[in-house]
Design a protein around this motif. Structure first.
Motif, PDB file in Angstrom:
ATOM      1  N   TYR A 165       0.836  -1.202   0.000  1.00 45.76           N
ATOM      2  CA  TYR A 165       0.000   0.000   0.000  1.00 45.76           C
ATOM      3  C   TYR A 165       0.872   1.255   0.000  1.00 45.76           C
ATOM      4  O   TYR A 165       0.625   2.202  -0.756  1.00 45.76           O
ATOM      5  CB  TYR A 165      -0.943  -0.006   1.202  1.00 45.76           C
ATOM      6  CG  TYR A 165      -1.732   1.260   1.341  1.00 45.76           C
ATOM      7  CD1 TYR A 165      -2.834   1.497   0.515  1.00 45.76           C
ATOM      8  CD2 TYR A 165      -1.385   2.232   2.270  1.00 45.76           C
ATOM      9  CE1 TYR A 165      -3.555   2.666   0.620  1.00 45.76           C
ATOM     10  CE2 TYR A 165      -2.101   3.399   2.384  1.00 45.76           C
ATOM     11  CZ  TYR A 165      -3.192   3.613   1.560  1.00 45.76           C
ATOM     12  OH  TYR A 165      -3.903   4.783   1.659  1.00 45.76           O
ATOM     13  N   ALA A 166       1.905   1.249   0.837  1.00 44.71           N
ATOM     14  CA  ALA A 166       2.804   2.397   0.900  1.00 44.71           C
ATOM     15  C   ALA A 166       3.516   2.605  -0.437  1.00 44.71           C
ATOM     16  O   ALA A 166       3.689   3.743  -0.883  1.00 44.71           O
ATOM     17  CB  ALA A 166       3.827   2.208   2.013  1.00 44.71           C
ATOM     18  N   LEU A 167       3.910   1.516  -1.067  1.00 43.39           N
ATOM     19  CA  LEU A 167       4.546   1.614  -2.388  1.00 43.39           C
ATOM     20  C   LEU A 167       3.595   2.234  -3.404  1.00 43.39           C
ATOM     21  O   LEU A 167       3.997   3.108  -4.182  1.00 43.39           O
ATOM     22  CB  LEU A 167       4.985   0.224  -2.866  1.00 43.39           C
ATOM     23  CG  LEU A 167       5.512   0.155  -4.294  1.00 43.39           C
ATOM     24  CD1 LEU A 167       6.891   0.793  -4.369  1.00 43.39           C
ATOM     25  CD2 LEU A 167       5.549  -1.265  -4.782  1.00 43.39           C
ATOM     26  N   VAL A 219       3.347   5.996  -2.656  1.00 42.11           N
ATOM     27  CA  VAL A 219       4.545   6.776  -2.966  1.00 42.11           C
ATOM     28  C   VAL A 219       4.748   6.883  -4.478  1.00 42.11           C
ATOM     29  O   VAL A 219       5.072   7.956  -4.990  1.00 42.11           O
ATOM     30  CB  VAL A 219       5.782   6.141  -2.286  1.00 42.11           C
ATOM     31  CG1 VAL A 219       7.064   6.745  -2.806  1.00 42.11           C
ATOM     32  CG2 VAL A 219       5.692   6.295  -0.785  1.00 42.11           C
ATOM     33  N   ARG A 220       4.552   5.780  -5.176  1.00 44.39           N
ATOM     34  CA  ARG A 220       4.759   5.773  -6.629  1.00 44.39           C
ATOM     35  C   ARG A 220       3.567   6.312  -7.408  1.00 44.39           C
ATOM     36  O   ARG A 220       3.617   6.397  -8.635  1.00 44.39           O
ATOM     37  CB  ARG A 220       5.046   4.340  -7.112  1.00 44.39           C
ATOM     38  CG  ARG A 220       6.305   3.755  -6.562  1.00 44.39           C
ATOM     39  CD  ARG A 220       7.500   4.355  -7.223  1.00 44.39           C
ATOM     40  NE  ARG A 220       8.710   3.727  -6.691  1.00 44.39           N
ATOM     41  CZ  ARG A 220       9.876   3.892  -7.219  1.00 44.39           C
ATOM     42  NH1 ARG A 220      10.039   4.645  -8.275  1.00 44.39           N
ATOM     43  NH2 ARG A 220      10.914   3.302  -6.674  1.00 44.39           N
ATOM     44  N   GLU A 221       2.484   6.632  -6.684  1.00 42.40           N
ATOM     45  CA  GLU A 221       1.261   7.158  -7.294  1.00 42.40           C
ATOM     46  C   GLU A 221       0.764   6.244  -8.418  1.00 42.40           C
ATOM     47  O   GLU A 221       0.483   6.686  -9.536  1.00 42.40           O
ATOM     48  CB  GLU A 221       1.471   8.582  -7.787  1.00 42.40           C
ATOM     49  CG  GLU A 221       1.808   9.549  -6.683  1.00 42.40           C
ATOM     50  CD  GLU A 221       2.103  10.944  -7.175  1.00 42.40           C
ATOM     51  OE1 GLU A 221       2.110  11.174  -8.403  1.00 42.40           O
ATOM     52  OE2 GLU A 221       2.344  11.824  -6.321  1.00 42.40           O
ATOM     53  N   ILE A 222       0.663   4.968  -8.097  1.00 40.99           N
ATOM     54  CA  ILE A 222       0.183   3.974  -9.062  1.00 40.99           C
ATOM     55  C   ILE A 222      -1.325   4.143  -9.213  1.00 40.99           C
ATOM     56  O   ILE A 222      -2.041   4.275  -8.223  1.00 40.99           O
ATOM     57  CB  ILE A 222       0.544   2.556  -8.587  1.00 40.99           C
ATOM     58  CG1 ILE A 222       2.066   2.421  -8.540  1.00 40.99           C
ATOM     59  CG2 ILE A 222      -0.075   1.494  -9.476  1.00 40.99           C
ATOM     60  CD1 ILE A 222       2.580   1.145  -7.943  1.00 40.99           C
ATOM     61  N   PRO A 226      -5.095  -3.434  -7.897  1.00 37.75           N
ATOM     62  CA  PRO A 226      -5.520  -4.815  -7.600  1.00 37.75           C
ATOM     63  C   PRO A 226      -4.595  -5.866  -8.201  1.00 37.75           C
ATOM     64  O   PRO A 226      -4.321  -6.898  -7.577  1.00 37.75           O
ATOM     65  CB  PRO A 226      -6.915  -4.912  -8.209  1.00 37.75           C
ATOM     66  CG  PRO A 226      -7.401  -3.510  -8.251  1.00 37.75           C
ATOM     67  CD  PRO A 226      -6.180  -2.666  -8.487  1.00 37.75           C
ATOM     68  N   LYS A 227      -4.078  -5.614  -9.382  1.00 34.26           N
ATOM     69  CA  LYS A 227      -3.153  -6.548 -10.025  1.00 34.26           C
ATOM     70  C   LYS A 227      -1.854  -6.647  -9.216  1.00 34.26           C
ATOM     71  O   LYS A 227      -1.295  -7.737  -9.058  1.00 34.26           O
ATOM     72  CB  LYS A 227      -2.873  -6.077 -11.450  1.00 34.26           C
ATOM     73  CG  LYS A 227      -1.948  -6.934 -12.233  1.00 34.26           C
ATOM     74  CD  LYS A 227      -2.679  -8.057 -12.895  1.00 34.26           C
ATOM     75  CE  LYS A 227      -1.725  -8.735 -13.856  1.00 34.26           C
ATOM     76  NZ  LYS A 227      -2.112 -10.079 -14.128  1.00 34.26           N
ATOM     77  N   ILE A 228      -1.377  -5.526  -8.708  1.00 37.82           N
ATOM     78  CA  ILE A 228      -0.156  -5.524  -7.904  1.00 37.82           C
ATOM     79  C   ILE A 228      -0.373  -6.296  -6.612  1.00 37.82           C
ATOM     80  O   ILE A 228       0.442  -7.144  -6.237  1.00 37.82           O
ATOM     81  CB  ILE A 228       0.295  -4.079  -7.612  1.00 37.82           C
ATOM     82  CG1 ILE A 228       0.741  -3.410  -8.909  1.00 37.82           C
ATOM     83  CG2 ILE A 228       1.403  -4.047  -6.581  1.00 37.82           C
ATOM     84  CD1 ILE A 228       0.994  -1.933  -8.800  1.00 37.82           C
ATOM     85  N   ILE A 260       0.125 -13.586  -4.060  1.00 38.29           N
ATOM     86  CA  ILE A 260       0.398 -14.933  -4.577  1.00 38.29           C
ATOM     87  C   ILE A 260       1.852 -15.314  -4.318  1.00 38.29           C
ATOM     88  O   ILE A 260       2.137 -16.425  -3.854  1.00 38.29           O
ATOM     89  CB  ILE A 260       0.058 -15.025  -6.080  1.00 38.29           C
ATOM     90  CG1 ILE A 260      -1.459 -15.005  -6.269  1.00 38.29           C
ATOM     91  CG2 ILE A 260       0.662 -16.287  -6.703  1.00 38.29           C
ATOM     92  CD1 ILE A 260      -1.900 -14.885  -7.705  1.00 38.29           C
ATOM     93  N   LEU A 261       2.768 -14.411  -4.589  1.00 40.87           N
ATOM     94  CA  LEU A 261       4.187 -14.713  -4.368  1.00 40.87           C
ATOM     95  C   LEU A 261       4.499 -14.922  -2.891  1.00 40.87           C
ATOM     96  O   LEU A 261       5.245 -15.847  -2.531  1.00 40.87           O
ATOM     97  CB  LEU A 261       5.049 -13.593  -4.946  1.00 40.87           C
ATOM     98  CG  LEU A 261       5.019 -13.471  -6.470  1.00 40.87           C
ATOM     99  CD1 LEU A 261       5.775 -12.229  -6.913  1.00 40.87           C
ATOM    100  CD2 LEU A 261       5.576 -14.700  -7.120  1.00 40.87           C
ATOM    101  N   ILE A 262       3.924 -14.123  -2.017  1.00 42.44           N
ATOM    102  CA  ILE A 262       4.155 -14.278  -0.584  1.00 42.44           C
ATOM    103  C   ILE A 262       3.519 -15.576  -0.084  1.00 42.44           C
ATOM    104  O   ILE A 262       4.096 -16.271   0.762  1.00 42.44           O
ATOM    105  CB  ILE A 262       3.619 -13.061   0.201  1.00 42.44           C
ATOM    106  CG1 ILE A 262       4.432 -11.824  -0.155  1.00 42.44           C
ATOM    107  CG2 ILE A 262       3.652 -13.312   1.695  1.00 42.44           C
ATOM    108  CD1 ILE A 262       5.911 -11.930   0.134  1.00 42.44           C
ATOM    109  N   THR A 263       2.357 -15.936  -0.621  1.00 43.07           N
ATOM    110  CA  THR A 263       1.722 -17.193  -0.230  1.00 43.07           C
ATOM    111  C   THR A 263       2.577 -18.383  -0.638  1.00 43.07           C
ATOM    112  O   THR A 263       2.729 -19.343   0.137  1.00 43.07           O
ATOM    113  CB  THR A 263       0.318 -17.296  -0.844  1.00 43.07           C
ATOM    114  OG1 THR A 263      -0.451 -16.159  -0.436  1.00 43.07           O
ATOM    115  CG2 THR A 263      -0.380 -18.564  -0.408  1.00 43.07           C
TER     116      THR A 263
END
Length: 62
Positions: A22-24, A27-30, A36-38, A44-47
């Motif tokens: 969320y912080a990323l 900061v990056r103003e995505i 949602p894709k991020i 998935i990767l952390i799981t």
């Protein structure tokens, strides 16, 4: 007991990673459309990482 500690650690770790994601995004103003894709990719990767850690612990115990 080890399984309980692992599950609690995993839940805590997943929440911390989501807070950092969320912080990323802030900061990056995505754009809102891409967020949602991020989150999905990161979760998935952390799981996968948590499951592999759990399997490693279970094989070490046995």
């Amino acid at each position: 007991m080890i399984i309980l500690v692992t599950v609690l650690f995993s839940i805590f770790y997943l929440f911390q990673i989501n807070k950092m994601t969320y912080a990323l995004c802030e900061v990056r103003e995505i754009p809102e459309e891409k967020q949602p894709k991020i989150y999905q990719t990161v979760n998935i990767l952390i799981t996968i990482l948590i499951i592999s850690f759990f399997v490693e612990i279970m094989t070490a115990i046995s």
